[in-house]
Design a protein around this motif. Sequence first.
Motif, PDB file in Angstrom:
ATOM      1  N   TYR A 104       8.345   4.549  -7.370  1.00  0.00           N
ATOM      2  CA  TYR A 104       7.092   4.213  -8.064  1.00  0.00           C
ATOM      3  C   TYR A 104       6.707   2.753  -7.802  1.00  0.00           C
ATOM      4  CZ  TYR A 104       6.447   8.393 -10.993  1.00  0.00           C
ATOM      5  OH  TYR A 104       6.202   9.660 -11.439  1.00  0.00           O
ATOM      6  N   LEU A 105       7.673   1.856  -7.943  1.00  0.00           N
ATOM      7  CA  LEU A 105       7.398   0.426  -7.739  1.00  0.00           C
ATOM      8  C   LEU A 105       6.922   0.160  -6.310  1.00  0.00           C
ATOM      9  CD1 LEU A 105      10.372  -1.116  -9.747  1.00  0.00           C
ATOM     10  CD2 LEU A 105       7.946  -1.194 -10.362  1.00  0.00           C
ATOM     11  N   GLN A 106       7.552   0.813  -5.339  1.00  0.00           N
ATOM     12  CA  GLN A 106       7.146   0.645  -3.948  1.00  0.00           C
ATOM     13  C   GLN A 106       5.715   1.133  -3.727  1.00  0.00           C
ATOM     14  OE1 GLN A 106      10.188   2.876  -1.928  1.00  0.00           O
ATOM     15  NE2 GLN A 106      11.371   1.051  -1.427  1.00  0.00           N
ATOM     16  N   LEU A 107       5.429   2.323  -4.261  1.00  0.00           N
ATOM     17  CA  LEU A 107       4.094   2.890  -4.077  1.00  0.00           C
ATOM     18  C   LEU A 107       3.021   2.048  -4.766  1.00  0.00           C
ATOM     19  CD1 LEU A 107       4.809   6.711  -4.411  1.00  0.00           C
ATOM     20  CD2 LEU A 107       4.102   5.469  -2.358  1.00  0.00           C
ATOM     21  N   ILE A 108       3.329   1.536  -5.943  1.00  0.00           N
ATOM     22  CA  ILE A 108       2.363   0.682  -6.650  1.00  0.00           C
ATOM     23  C   ILE A 108       2.103  -0.591  -5.855  1.00  0.00           C
ATOM     24  CG2 ILE A 108       2.072  -0.761  -8.711  1.00  0.00           C
ATOM     25  CD1 ILE A 108       3.424   1.581 -10.286  1.00  0.00           C
ATOM     26  N   ASN A 109       3.137  -1.161  -5.294  1.00  0.00           N
ATOM     27  CA  ASN A 109       2.984  -2.364  -4.464  1.00  0.00           C
ATOM     28  C   ASN A 109       2.143  -2.064  -3.225  1.00  0.00           C
ATOM     29  OD1 ASN A 109       3.347  -4.982  -3.560  1.00  0.00           O
ATOM     30  ND2 ASN A 109       5.282  -4.528  -2.578  1.00  0.00           N
ATOM     31  N   ILE A 110       2.423  -0.951  -2.574  1.00  0.00           N
ATOM     32  CA  ILE A 110       1.651  -0.543  -1.388  1.00  0.00           C
ATOM     33  C   ILE A 110       0.194  -0.317  -1.775  1.00  0.00           C
ATOM     34  CG2 ILE A 110       1.328   1.324   0.294  1.00  0.00           C
ATOM     35  CD1 ILE A 110       4.442   1.593   0.266  1.00  0.00           C
ATOM     36  N   ALA A 111      -0.016   0.360  -2.909  1.00  0.00           N
ATOM     37  CA  ALA A 111      -1.373   0.649  -3.363  1.00  0.00           C
ATOM     38  C   ALA A 111      -2.154  -0.630  -3.641  1.00  0.00           C
ATOM     39  CB  ALA A 111      -1.325   1.519  -4.619  1.00  0.00           C
ATOM     40  N   ARG A 123       1.446   6.426 -14.784  1.00  0.00           N
ATOM     41  CA  ARG A 123       0.086   6.175 -15.266  1.00  0.00           C
ATOM     42  C   ARG A 123      -0.609   5.151 -14.356  1.00  0.00           C
ATOM     43  NH1 ARG A 123       0.651   4.207 -20.738  1.00  0.00           N
ATOM     44  NH2 ARG A 123       1.247   6.337 -21.202  1.00  0.00           N
ATOM     45  N   VAL A 124       0.093   4.084 -14.008  1.00  0.00           N
ATOM     46  CA  VAL A 124      -0.471   3.043 -13.139  1.00  0.00           C
ATOM     47  C   VAL A 124      -0.767   3.617 -11.753  1.00  0.00           C
ATOM     48  CG1 VAL A 124       0.004   0.840 -11.972  1.00  0.00           C
ATOM     49  CG2 VAL A 124       0.618   1.137 -14.392  1.00  0.00           C
ATOM     50  N   LEU A 125       0.174   4.375 -11.208  1.00  0.00           N
ATOM     51  CA  LEU A 125      -0.020   4.965  -9.881  1.00  0.00           C
ATOM     52  C   LEU A 125      -1.226   5.903  -9.876  1.00  0.00           C
ATOM     53  CD1 LEU A 125       1.018   5.167  -6.988  1.00  0.00           C
ATOM     54  CD2 LEU A 125       2.530   7.000  -7.738  1.00  0.00           C
ATOM     55  N   ASN A 126      -1.375   6.711 -10.908  1.00  0.00           N
ATOM     56  CA  ASN A 126      -2.528   7.612 -10.990  1.00  0.00           C
ATOM     57  C   ASN A 126      -3.837   6.840 -11.071  1.00  0.00           C
ATOM     58  OD1 ASN A 126      -1.123  10.017 -10.749  1.00  0.00           O
ATOM     59  ND2 ASN A 126      -0.700  10.129 -12.936  1.00  0.00           N
ATOM     60  N   ALA A 127      -3.831   5.726 -11.800  1.00  0.00           N
ATOM     61  CA  ALA A 127      -5.035   4.890 -11.885  1.00  0.00           C
ATOM     62  C   ALA A 127      -5.378   4.318 -10.513  1.00  0.00           C
ATOM     63  CB  ALA A 127      -4.832   3.772 -12.899  1.00  0.00           C
ATOM     64  N   LEU A 128      -4.368   3.895  -9.776  1.00  0.00           N
ATOM     65  CA  LEU A 128      -4.596   3.357  -8.428  1.00  0.00           C
ATOM     66  C   LEU A 128      -5.110   4.448  -7.489  1.00  0.00           C
ATOM     67  CD1 LEU A 128      -1.464   1.036  -8.232  1.00  0.00           C
ATOM     68  CD2 LEU A 128      -3.858   0.305  -8.347  1.00  0.00           C
ATOM     69  N   LYS A 129      -4.632   5.665  -7.679  1.00  0.00           N
ATOM     70  CA  LYS A 129      -5.127   6.790  -6.870  1.00  0.00           C
ATOM     71  C   LYS A 129      -6.602   7.044  -7.170  1.00  0.00           C
ATOM     72  CE  LYS A 129      -0.785   9.312  -6.268  1.00  0.00           C
ATOM     73  NZ  LYS A 129      -0.043  10.529  -6.651  1.00  0.00           N
ATOM     74  N   ARG A 130      -6.975   6.943  -8.440  1.00  0.00           N
ATOM     75  CA  ARG A 130      -8.387   7.133  -8.811  1.00  0.00           C
ATOM     76  C   ARG A 130      -9.270   6.046  -8.193  1.00  0.00           C
ATOM     77  NH1 ARG A 130      -5.926   8.501 -13.683  1.00  0.00           N
ATOM     78  NH2 ARG A 130      -6.343   6.450 -14.595  1.00  0.00           N
ATOM     79  N   GLN A 131      -8.696   4.895  -7.932  1.00  0.00           N
ATOM     80  CA  GLN A 131      -9.451   3.798  -7.311  1.00  0.00           C
ATOM     81  C   GLN A 131      -9.504   3.915  -5.788  1.00  0.00           C
ATOM     82  OE1 GLN A 131      -8.145  -0.051  -8.629  1.00  0.00           O
ATOM     83  NE2 GLN A 131      -8.384   0.474 -10.794  1.00  0.00           N
ATOM     84  N   GLY A 132      -8.839   4.931  -5.239  1.00  0.00           N
ATOM     85  CA  GLY A 132      -8.946   5.168  -3.801  1.00  0.00           C
ATOM     86  C   GLY A 132      -7.640   5.110  -3.025  1.00  0.00           C
ATOM     87  N   PHE A 133      -6.538   4.812  -3.682  1.00  0.00           N
ATOM     88  CA  PHE A 133      -5.258   4.765  -2.968  1.00  0.00           C
ATOM     89  C   PHE A 133      -4.843   6.173  -2.550  1.00  0.00           C
ATOM     90  CE2 PHE A 133      -0.506   5.051  -3.397  1.00  0.00           C
ATOM     91  CZ  PHE A 133      -0.212   4.454  -2.184  1.00  0.00           C
ATOM     92  N   ARG A 134      -4.447   6.311  -1.320  1.00  0.00           N
ATOM     93  CA  ARG A 134      -3.941   7.584  -0.788  1.00  0.00           C
ATOM     94  C   ARG A 134      -2.560   7.360  -0.199  1.00  0.00           C
ATOM     95  NH1 ARG A 134      -6.874   9.278  -3.761  1.00  0.00           N
ATOM     96  NH2 ARG A 134      -8.996   9.985  -3.431  1.00  0.00           N
ATOM     97  N   ILE A 135      -1.634   8.215  -0.575  1.00  0.00           N
ATOM     98  CA  ILE A 135      -0.277   8.132  -0.029  1.00  0.00           C
ATOM     99  C   ILE A 135      -0.298   8.780   1.346  1.00  0.00           C
ATOM    100  CG2 ILE A 135       2.124   8.866  -0.297  1.00  0.00           C
ATOM    101  CD1 ILE A 135       1.622   8.874  -3.340  1.00  0.00           C
ATOM    102  N   LYS A 136       0.098   8.000   2.330  1.00  0.00           N
ATOM    103  CA  LYS A 136       0.151   8.511   3.699  1.00  0.00           C
ATOM    104  C   LYS A 136       1.511   9.134   3.930  1.00  0.00           C
ATOM    105  CE  LYS A 136      -2.914   4.908   5.339  1.00  0.00           C
ATOM    106  NZ  LYS A 136      -3.034   3.683   6.109  1.00  0.00           N
ATOM    107  N   LYS A 137       1.504  10.293   4.518  1.00  0.00           N
ATOM    108  CA  LYS A 137       2.774  10.947   4.820  1.00  0.00           C
ATOM    109  C   LYS A 137       3.467  10.189   5.931  1.00  0.00           C
ATOM    110  CE  LYS A 137       1.553  15.444   3.270  1.00  0.00           C
ATOM    111  NZ  LYS A 137       2.355  16.357   2.615  1.00  0.00           N
ATOM    112  N   GLN A 138       4.766   9.985   5.720  1.00  0.00           N
ATOM    113  CA  GLN A 138       5.557   9.262   6.702  1.00  0.00           C
ATOM    114  C   GLN A 138       5.886  10.205   7.841  1.00  0.00           C
ATOM    115  OE1 GLN A 138       9.263   7.837   5.166  1.00  0.00           O
ATOM    116  NE2 GLN A 138       9.119   5.976   6.341  1.00  0.00           N
TER     117      GLN A 138
END
Length: 134
Positions: free
Chosen positions: A6-13, A47-62
């Motif tokens: 989660y922390l990694q994804l939030i930082n990336i986002a 909750r934070v990650l979902n908010a970032l996703k709503r703002q346009g963050f997309r997780i790219k598949k590795q």
Amino acid sequence: MTRQKYLQLINIAANQLKLDEETYRQLLKNLTGQSSAKSLSTIDLNRVLNALKRQGFRIKKQQATVSTAYYPQLEKIRALWHQMASKGIVRDASEQAMGRFIKRETGIDSPQWLNSQQASQVIERLKKWQQRAK
């Protein structure tokens, strides 16, 4: 998902969305009441990650790192290497030594990352080395 993930994804986002430090901290404060993600529970991190996703963050598949060298070619390289070691041509029969040889010859760090042409090149160089040592 683990807390670390989660922390990694939030930082990336935050980087992907180009959030400055102040905006990022305010987002955390508004959603969780905390100004640091490290102190958040996994529920709050989600909750934070979902908010970032709503703002346009997309997780790219590795992309998986898959060898492009034909598997028998890799086995041939290993077989030649061990055969040469048993004859005393190669002093070190280890995978690490073989990897160093491959790196010198091709610039590729690991045998599994060789493409078919590079694997063939390594096989031919090993055969020539074996011929010179006879």
